[in-house]
Design an enzyme around this catalytic site. Sequence first.
Site, short mmCIF file in Angstrom:
data_model
loop_
_atom_site.label_atom_id
_atom_site.label_comp_id
_atom_site.label_asym_id
_atom_site.label_seq_id
_atom_site.Cartn_x
_atom_site.Cartn_y
_atom_site.Cartn_z
N SER A 103 0.85 -1.19 0.00
CA SER A 103 0.00 0.00 0.00
C SER A 103 0.88 1.24 0.00
O SER A 103 2.01 1.20 0.51
CB SER A 103 -0.89 0.03 1.24
OG SER A 103 -1.57 1.26 1.36
N TYR A 138 -1.51 -0.85 10.13
CA TYR A 138 -1.65 -1.19 8.71
C TYR A 138 -0.41 -0.74 7.94
O TYR A 138 0.17 -1.50 7.16
CB TYR A 138 -2.90 -0.52 8.16
CG TYR A 138 -3.16 -0.72 6.69
CD1 TYR A 138 -3.53 -1.96 6.19
CD2 TYR A 138 -3.04 0.35 5.79
CE1 TYR A 138 -3.78 -2.14 4.83
CE2 TYR A 138 -3.29 0.18 4.44
CZ TYR A 138 -3.66 -1.06 3.96
OH TYR A 138 -3.90 -1.24 2.62
#
Length: 268
Positions: free
Chosen positions: A144, A157
């Site tokens: 990401s 995350y």
Amino acid sequence: MSKLKNLENKVVWITGASSGLGKALAEKCAALGAEVILTARRVDELESVRLALLHSEKHLSVAADITDEEQVLQAYKKVLNAKGRIDWLINNAGLSQRALIADTTMQTERAIMEVDYFSQVFLTKTVLPTFLAQKSGRIVFVSSVAGLLGTQYRATYSAAKGAVHMWANSLRAEVANEGVDVSVIFPGFVKTNVSFNALNGAGQPQGHQDEAIENGLEPEDFADISIKALLNGQEYIVIGGRKEVLGTWVSRISPSTLYKMIRKTKVK
């Protein structure tokens, strides 16, 4: 760095394949001639995706919880028994977060790391002997932009996505002379259910869509760009809007400038 024109007769195993990015990647790979292995927890959802793919009879649904090592081993056996080889492994399954560090329990921290890091590592280590024996193939991780930048409300995350990126870098170096390629994709905002399923500090799904996600790239566009880059042998693939791409460039050139940008940015 090997290049391909299409995926004709290539076996592509995709995790998190029942919706979102995984579903879009499966559709693109099938359209390019691949035999697609779809993995997620729910077999009925996988079958719904499989039956909608081009040449659905060529593809296979293999249900597994990727955090359960025994289920992963059984899935691997099923794939090899059915197809005999694996040409691409796309580690796409993931779990996002929407919580401040101060509000996130250690149980939630560990749950996100389990899905976004440890499960990816275990599946890749499980499949690696097949790639090494073949002396060919590509292992792909969907990281990401958050794994390159680190922003508010996504600490764990970001950490997990950054960790899998670094692990992939080490893997790439170790298998470079074995005919095995390693790629990492860094999506920005893509219009999926990721924010619905993102965990709050207590470990519960947030249950609503983020504005940035709602205005993000269409999954089909993400898949088109991703697969084209992978076919071209690219190893570091950033896909997103102008802000996300700019952020990744600034992170390399001037980290301190990036930190200032992030502090001023609304990210939730």
